[in-house]
Write a protein that holds these residues in place. Structure first.
Motif, short mmCIF file in Angstrom:
data_model
loop_
_atom_site.label_atom_id
_atom_site.label_comp_id
_atom_site.label_asym_id
_atom_site.label_seq_id
_atom_site.Cartn_x
_atom_site.Cartn_y
_atom_site.Cartn_z
N GLY A 71 63.29 -37.90 -6.25
CA GLY A 71 62.82 -38.94 -7.14
C GLY A 71 63.97 -39.67 -7.80
N SER A 72 63.77 -40.95 -8.03
CA SER A 72 64.77 -41.74 -8.73
C SER A 72 64.63 -41.51 -10.23
CB SER A 72 64.60 -43.23 -8.43
OG SER A 72 64.66 -43.48 -7.06
N GLY A 73 65.65 -41.74 -10.93
CA GLY A 73 65.59 -41.61 -12.37
C GLY A 73 64.76 -42.71 -12.97
N GLY A 74 64.35 -42.49 -14.24
CA GLY A 74 63.53 -43.47 -14.91
C GLY A 74 64.16 -44.85 -14.97
N PRO A 75 65.42 -44.97 -15.42
CA PRO A 75 66.05 -46.31 -15.49
C PRO A 75 66.13 -46.98 -14.14
CG PRO A 75 67.28 -44.70 -16.79
CD PRO A 75 66.27 -43.93 -16.00
N ASN A 76 66.47 -46.22 -13.09
CA ASN A 76 66.55 -46.80 -11.75
C ASN A 76 65.20 -47.34 -11.32
OD1 ASN A 76 69.26 -46.24 -11.49
ND2 ASN A 76 68.90 -44.24 -10.54
N PHE A 77 64.17 -46.56 -11.62
CA PHE A 77 62.82 -47.01 -11.25
C PHE A 77 62.46 -48.28 -12.01
CE2 PHE A 77 58.24 -47.07 -11.99
CZ PHE A 77 57.77 -47.02 -10.69
N GLN A 78 62.80 -48.33 -13.28
CA GLN A 78 62.47 -49.51 -14.07
C GLN A 78 63.21 -50.74 -13.57
OE1 GLN A 78 63.27 -48.38 -18.12
NE2 GLN A 78 61.37 -47.19 -18.33
N ARG A 79 64.48 -50.56 -13.18
CA ARG A 79 65.23 -51.69 -12.62
C ARG A 79 64.59 -52.17 -11.33
NH1 ARG A 79 69.90 -49.01 -14.52
NH2 ARG A 79 70.17 -47.97 -12.50
N ALA A 80 64.20 -51.21 -10.46
CA ALA A 80 63.55 -51.56 -9.20
C ALA A 80 62.24 -52.29 -9.47
CB ALA A 80 63.30 -50.31 -8.36
N LEU A 81 61.52 -51.84 -10.51
CA LEU A 81 60.26 -52.48 -10.85
C LEU A 81 60.49 -53.91 -11.33
CD1 LEU A 81 57.25 -51.84 -10.99
CD2 LEU A 81 57.57 -51.20 -13.37
N GLU A 82 61.54 -54.11 -12.10
CA GLU A 82 61.86 -55.46 -12.57
C GLU A 82 62.21 -56.37 -11.40
OE1 GLU A 82 61.62 -56.88 -15.48
OE2 GLU A 82 60.80 -55.05 -16.37
N HIS A 83 62.99 -55.85 -10.44
CA HIS A 83 63.33 -56.64 -9.25
C HIS A 83 62.06 -56.99 -8.46
CE1 HIS A 83 67.58 -56.55 -9.75
NE2 HIS A 83 67.69 -55.23 -9.64
N ALA A 84 61.15 -56.01 -8.34
CA ALA A 84 59.90 -56.25 -7.61
C ALA A 84 59.06 -57.30 -8.32
CB ALA A 84 59.12 -54.95 -7.46
N LYS A 85 59.03 -57.22 -9.66
CA LYS A 85 58.28 -58.21 -10.44
C LYS A 85 58.84 -59.61 -10.24
CE LYS A 85 56.81 -59.26 -15.15
NZ LYS A 85 56.90 -58.82 -16.58
N ASP A 86 60.16 -59.72 -10.28
CA ASP A 86 60.80 -61.04 -10.09
C ASP A 86 60.52 -61.57 -8.69
OD1 ASP A 86 61.79 -60.88 -12.63
OD2 ASP A 86 63.76 -60.10 -12.02
N TYR A 87 60.60 -60.68 -7.69
CA TYR A 87 60.36 -61.10 -6.31
C TYR A 87 58.92 -61.58 -6.14
CZ TYR A 87 60.41 -61.05 -1.22
OH TYR A 87 60.33 -61.40 0.10
N TRP A 88 57.97 -60.84 -6.75
CA TRP A 88 56.56 -61.24 -6.68
C TRP A 88 56.35 -62.60 -7.33
CZ3 TRP A 88 51.78 -60.44 -4.82
CH2 TRP A 88 50.70 -60.96 -5.54
N THR A 89 56.95 -62.81 -8.49
CA THR A 89 56.76 -64.07 -9.22
C THR A 89 57.26 -65.27 -8.41
OG1 THR A 89 56.99 -62.90 -11.32
CG2 THR A 89 57.25 -65.28 -11.36
N SER A 90 58.39 -65.08 -7.73
CA SER A 90 58.97 -66.20 -7.00
C SER A 90 58.38 -66.39 -5.61
CB SER A 90 60.49 -66.01 -6.88
OG SER A 90 60.78 -64.79 -6.23
N ASN A 91 57.65 -65.39 -5.11
CA ASN A 91 57.10 -65.48 -3.74
C ASN A 91 55.59 -65.31 -3.69
OD1 ASN A 91 59.63 -65.45 -1.78
ND2 ASN A 91 60.06 -63.99 -3.43
N VAL A 92 54.95 -65.39 -4.86
CA VAL A 92 53.51 -65.16 -4.89
C VAL A 92 52.76 -66.19 -4.04
CG1 VAL A 92 53.13 -66.56 -6.95
CG2 VAL A 92 51.56 -64.68 -6.42
N TRP A 93 53.36 -67.35 -3.85
CA TRP A 93 52.68 -68.42 -3.10
C TRP A 93 52.37 -68.01 -1.66
CZ3 TRP A 93 55.22 -70.38 1.19
CH2 TRP A 93 56.57 -70.05 1.31
N TRP A 94 53.18 -67.12 -1.08
CA TRP A 94 52.88 -66.67 0.28
C TRP A 94 52.46 -65.19 0.34
CZ3 TRP A 94 55.41 -62.65 2.63
CH2 TRP A 94 56.65 -62.27 2.11
N ILE A 95 52.90 -64.37 -0.63
CA ILE A 95 52.51 -62.95 -0.62
C ILE A 95 51.01 -62.80 -0.90
CG2 ILE A 95 52.82 -60.72 -1.75
CD1 ILE A 95 55.70 -61.41 -2.24
#
Length: 334
Positions: A71-95
């Motif tokens: 398992g990844s650490g809590g901070p690493n997971f939160q950073r990954a989650l933030e990256h995923a959120k940003d990616y979703w926001t910028s690509n929601v038009w096709w995702i």
């Protein structure tokens, strides 16, 4: 003198062990007397349709499950989650449209597989009960009852989704929030545990309904040409009159299921996993598993036949007086 009351008719003795030997004999008759490879492939196609989309005998099970990278650490997971959120926001038009298309495609496949599977259950039952390797004739003969079964199963599936999806949400959302906070929450744990227990209970309930449907309602529809709800109504009378027998039946099914699993595992190990590789090929795997599948189908049919001639799908042995009445979809002893 006290008048002697006439003795009430005793209910039939229902056994969960006698059908075992009868089902084994049916396996020998259908598959080995005589052995015909071409016949196996025809029967295998009916069995494949009857189990299409179902877990267990569909091949390609998830053995050895997933990767384990720690398992990844809590901070690493939160950073990954933030990256995923940003990616979703910028690509929601096709995702978003892709997700909708995948869901619609998955639902369409489910509807199609359920239709084929519902018709296949009558084909395979026909082959096992009458010892006939046929596909086209029973496909046409049982079209009406097969479609009735399909409609019932679609409705049951939609009800299951409506019940289970909120329970899944009650599990996923609190867990997600606790992971984000990096600490457990007493209220969240209570909600998750309660929803998980509810999900287990609901899943067991739907599994029992599915088992009763496949093992008993389908044969009743096969015999009577009745619609699915009428078959359930008739089965309800049997369940009310013999609750203990059906409880023992389910317990025996657990034992037989474990025994079948051990037998398959022994065959896989004895062939150095070669048989297991073939079993993962959907249609070919079903052909190889025919002895197990025929036994399972025959066992429930022989159990049901103990409730009287009206529930016996098997033709009388060596009797030329057995016939089929095809006014509807069912068969009748004449």
């Amino acid at each position: 003198m006290i008048p002697i009351q006439p003795l009430a008719s005793r209910p039939p003795e229902i056994s969960v062990t006698t059908p075992i030997s009868q089902a084994l004999d049916r396996v020998k008759r259908v598959l080995f007397q005589p052995f015909d490879l071409g016949r196996w492939f025809i029967l295998g196609f009916g069995a494949w349709l009857a189990h299409l989309g179902e877990q267990g005998w569909s091949g390609g099970g998830n053995y050895g499950g997933g990767s384990h990278h720690g398992g990844s650490g809590g901070p690493n997971f939160q950073r990954a989650l933030e990256h995923a959120k940003d990616y979703w926001t910028s690509n929601v038009w096709w995702i978003g449209p892709v997700i909708v298309a995948v869901v619609v495609f998955g639902l369409a496949l489910w509807v199609l597989f359920t239709w084929l599977n519902s018709r296949g259950k009558f084909i395979f039952l026909h082959c096992v009960a009458l010892n006939q390797a046929e596909v086209v004739a029973p496909w046409n003969q049982f079209a009406g009852v097969g479609n009735s079964l399909w409609r019932f199963r679609l409705g049951l599936g939609l009800v299951g989704m409506a019940v289970m999806l909120p329970l899944l949400a009650l599990i996923i959302v609190p867990v997600f929030k606790m992971v984000l906070r990096g600490a457990p929450n007493a209220a969240g744990i209570v909600v998750v545990v309660g929803a998980l227990l509810g999900l287990i209970v609901v899943a067991i309930g739907f599994a029992l309904i599915g088992k009763l449907l496949a093992d008993f309602v389908v044969p009743i529809m096969f015999l009577r040409g009745k619609q699915c709800l009428a078959g359930w109504s008739e089965l309800g009378g049997l369940l009310a009159a013999h609750p203990g027998s059906f409880v023992l039946y389910f317990l025996m099914q657990l034992v037989l299921g474990m025994a079948s699993g051990v037998l398959v595992l022994v065959v896989i190990l004895a062939t150095c996993c070669l048989a297991g590789c073939f079993m993962m090929v959907p249609y070919l795997g079903t052909v190889l598993l025919l002895p197990v599948l025929v036994f399972q189908r025959a066992y429930s049919l022989h159990f049901l036949a103990q409730f009287g001639p009206a529930y016996d799908v098997f033709p009388p042995a060596a009797s030329p007086l057995f016939g089929v009445e095809r006014g509807g979809a069912g068969i009748a002893h004449i």
